[in-house]
Design an enzyme around this catalytic site. Structure first.
Site, short mmCIF file in Angstrom:
data_model
loop_
_atom_site.label_atom_id
_atom_site.label_comp_id
_atom_site.label_asym_id
_atom_site.label_seq_id
_atom_site.Cartn_x
_atom_site.Cartn_y
_atom_site.Cartn_z
N ASP A 312 -46.79 -45.47 52.16
CA ASP A 312 -45.75 -46.13 53.34
C ASP A 312 -45.93 -47.77 53.29
O ASP A 312 -46.59 -48.31 52.49
CB ASP A 312 -46.70 -46.01 54.97
CG ASP A 312 -46.30 -44.52 55.20
OD1 ASP A 312 -45.59 -43.60 54.46
OD2 ASP A 312 -46.87 -44.24 56.47
N ASP A 313 -44.98 -48.52 54.07
CA ASP A 313 -45.00 -49.81 54.14
C ASP A 313 -44.37 -50.78 53.13
O ASP A 313 -44.26 -52.02 53.13
CB ASP A 313 -46.36 -50.44 54.72
CG ASP A 313 -46.97 -49.89 55.73
OD1 ASP A 313 -46.13 -49.18 56.58
OD2 ASP A 313 -48.28 -49.74 56.09
N HIS A 363 -39.00 -46.36 57.50
CA HIS A 363 -40.31 -46.73 58.25
C HIS A 363 -40.23 -47.71 59.03
O HIS A 363 -41.33 -48.57 59.58
CB HIS A 363 -41.43 -46.74 57.06
CG HIS A 363 -42.83 -46.69 57.92
ND1 HIS A 363 -43.26 -45.62 58.52
CD2 HIS A 363 -43.85 -47.61 57.70
CE1 HIS A 363 -44.53 -45.88 58.84
NE2 HIS A 363 -45.01 -46.78 58.06
N HIS A 367 -42.22 -52.29 61.54
CA HIS A 367 -43.32 -51.64 61.84
C HIS A 367 -44.09 -51.69 63.22
O HIS A 367 -45.13 -51.88 63.58
CB HIS A 367 -44.59 -51.88 60.91
CG HIS A 367 -45.46 -50.83 60.50
ND1 HIS A 367 -46.64 -50.61 61.35
CD2 HIS A 367 -45.64 -50.14 59.63
CE1 HIS A 367 -47.35 -49.44 61.25
NE2 HIS A 367 -46.98 -49.24 59.87
N HIS A 454 -50.84 -45.84 51.05
CA HIS A 454 -49.83 -47.02 51.28
C HIS A 454 -49.66 -47.95 49.89
O HIS A 454 -50.89 -48.10 49.31
CB HIS A 454 -50.56 -48.20 52.39
CG HIS A 454 -50.63 -47.34 53.61
ND1 HIS A 454 -51.61 -46.55 53.95
CD2 HIS A 454 -49.76 -47.65 54.77
CE1 HIS A 454 -51.31 -46.29 55.44
NE2 HIS A 454 -50.40 -46.90 55.73
#
Length: 488
Positions: A312-313, A363, A367, A454
């Site tokens: 993620d991210d 995603h 965020h 991540h």
């Protein structure tokens, strides 16, 4: 923490158009009164930047500094750009972000926001901190960045915007107030007070305090036609109930007040140069992997042990490029759930992910907890990100991972993307130790599990070789989420 990974979704498509008004011939003022339950663009800077759009991917050597808690009981996320040659500006943003995060978590010794999970796993008082960035100008010898902070719960709308500037000619970080020449500041402030006078809730006299002017005038930027827009957060020049105030001066009015730096910023905003030149050598980036996928993945997860690693991210320079090199050595395929503003800054990394046979999912743009946004804001977060992914790769994503794993019926109905959660949460954001992350995955992972990691953390990327080596020896095959679903 184990969460269901196979969630069917049917949804409606929509779009959100966000605009701002600017005066081109006379000074103008806009005020935004408090709106109960309203969250301006989910903490993003959409629709608020007066200048033309800036493509961060064209800034050589740029690095996006991202971090988040991924803990829904006390969620925070931050992102700001590190521009080569503008270290002073980057340092100022880093200090601000660190201070806001420490204050939110209570690490600064002050009164902390009360965090703790309710029956759904969320913070019972709706606590959330989100800091995102947008470029105002990055051209010639000047750079301007706006940081937008959304802090819940907080007085008013919890929204704070401020601009950061860098003067490449003099090699100095500058405040927004530095756009105005020293000898013109009193005349400029008097003109602002004239525009604010008589507006409900406004207190123009608050700008009489010269020592606090720099703090009060911390969000100024030029419009595409050379005018100057000044934004005030709630409570800055009046009572919070009065809302946010925006004063816009046309080019002809504001130009005589500008400093030399301000005039260069005005020029580069209205008529950008071919590139950015701060007189500094950019930091070398990691070598971009050139691996391409060796045909379609024929792994049958109904017959062999499969596992889906997800990251993620990102994308994040240089960590994502290093991760791709590790994955190629084991012919491992994974799913990247990317953040839109990072995709926009590093499209080349997203292209490399797809070229190597990996899957790219959505995603959100920056965020936020999507469950706390209006339907239109949810759509904007996801659609902007999908558009950035398609621009980089030619393909739209089919999957999305809601930030913090926060999802409800409103989120599901706002998109046709299929949500993906996880079975194994490494909490690698909390424990920056490569050995610990690797051992946790190795000890907890099971057949057909989806694992949350991540690629913005070097320690998480550093854990991957051991994960791949050990689980491969145990007979595991590393596949994308979509491949896992399709073969079960």
């Amino acid at each position: 923490m184990r969460k269901s990974t196979l969630v069917p979704v049917l949804a409606l498509l929509g779009s959100l158009a966000l605009t701002t008004s600017c005066s081109t011939d006379t000074s103008s003022i806009d005020s935004a009164p408090a709106k109960t339950g309203s969250t301006p663009t989910g903490g993003t800077a959409e629709g608020t930047d007066p200048g033309g759009s800036v493509n961060p991917a064209k800034i050589k050597g740029i690095r996006i500094v991202s971090d988040n808690s991924d803990d829904r009981s006390c969620p925070w996320a931050s992102s700001y750009p590190d521009v080569p040659g503008a270290s002073g500006m980057t340092a100022a943003m880093k200090k601000y972000v660190a201070t806001r995060i420490a204050g939110f978590r209570g690490d600064d010794g002050g009164s902390a926001v009360t965090c703790g999970a309710d029956s759904t796993g969320a913070s019972p008082n709706g606590a959330e901190l989100n800091i995102s960035y947008s470029f105002l100008v990055a051209s010639g010898d000047v750079v301007g960045v706006r940081l937008t902070t959304l802090n819940r719960p907080a007085a008013g709308d919890g929204l704070d915007t401020r601009t950061y500037w860098y003067d490449g000619k003099n090699g100095t970080a500058e405040s927004a107030y530095a756009l105005i020449a020293d000898g013109s500041q009193d005349a400029f402030v008097a003109a602002l007070q004239k525009q604010l006078k008589g507006k409900e809730g406004a207190d123009p006299a608050s700008l009489d305090d010269t020592e606090n002017r720099t703090a009060s005038l911390d969000d100024m930027a030029f419009t595409a036609d050379g005018g100057l827009r000044v934004d005030f957060d709630r409570g800055t020049v009046g009572v919070p109930a009065g809302g946010r105030y925006t004063v816009t001066f046309p080019k002809a009015t504001v130009t005589p007040w500008l400093s030399d730096f301000g005039k260069r910023v005005q020029q580069q905003t209205a008529s950008p140069s071919a590139g950015l030149d701060l007189g500094a050598t950019s930091t070398p980036s990691a070598t971009m992997p050139t691996q391409t996928a060796d045909g379609d993945d024929t792994t049958n997860c109904a017959e062999v042990k499969c596992i889906a690693l997800t990251f993620d991210d990102g994308p994040a320079a240089p960590y994502t490029a290093t991760l791709l090199t590790y994955l190629a050595k084991y012919d491992a395929r994974v799913t990247f759930f990317t953040v839109g503003q990072n995709v926009a800054a590093h499209p080349e990394l997203v292209r490399a992910e797809v070229r190597a046979g990996h899957e790219v999912g959505n995603h959100s743009w920056n965020h936020p907890d999507l469950t706390r946004l209006a339907t239109g804001e949810i759509r904007s977060q996801l659609e902007r990100t999908s558009a950035a992914i398609k621009a980089a790769t030619g393909k739209e994503p089919t999957l999305f991972r809601p930030p913090y794993g926060a999802i409800n019926g409103k989120v599901r109905s706002a998109t046709t993307l299929s949500p993906v959660l996880w079975d194994v949460d490494t909490e690698d954001w909390k424990y920056p130790n490569a050995s610990r992350v690797a051992q946790y995955v190795i000890s907890k992972a099971g057949r057909n599990d989806v694992v949350l990691l991540h690629d913005i953390h070097p320690t998480s990327v550093g854990a991957v070789p051991e994960i791949l080596r050990t689980l491969s020896a145990r007979g595991y095959h590393f596949v994308t989420v979509s491949h896992l679903r399709a073969t079960l």
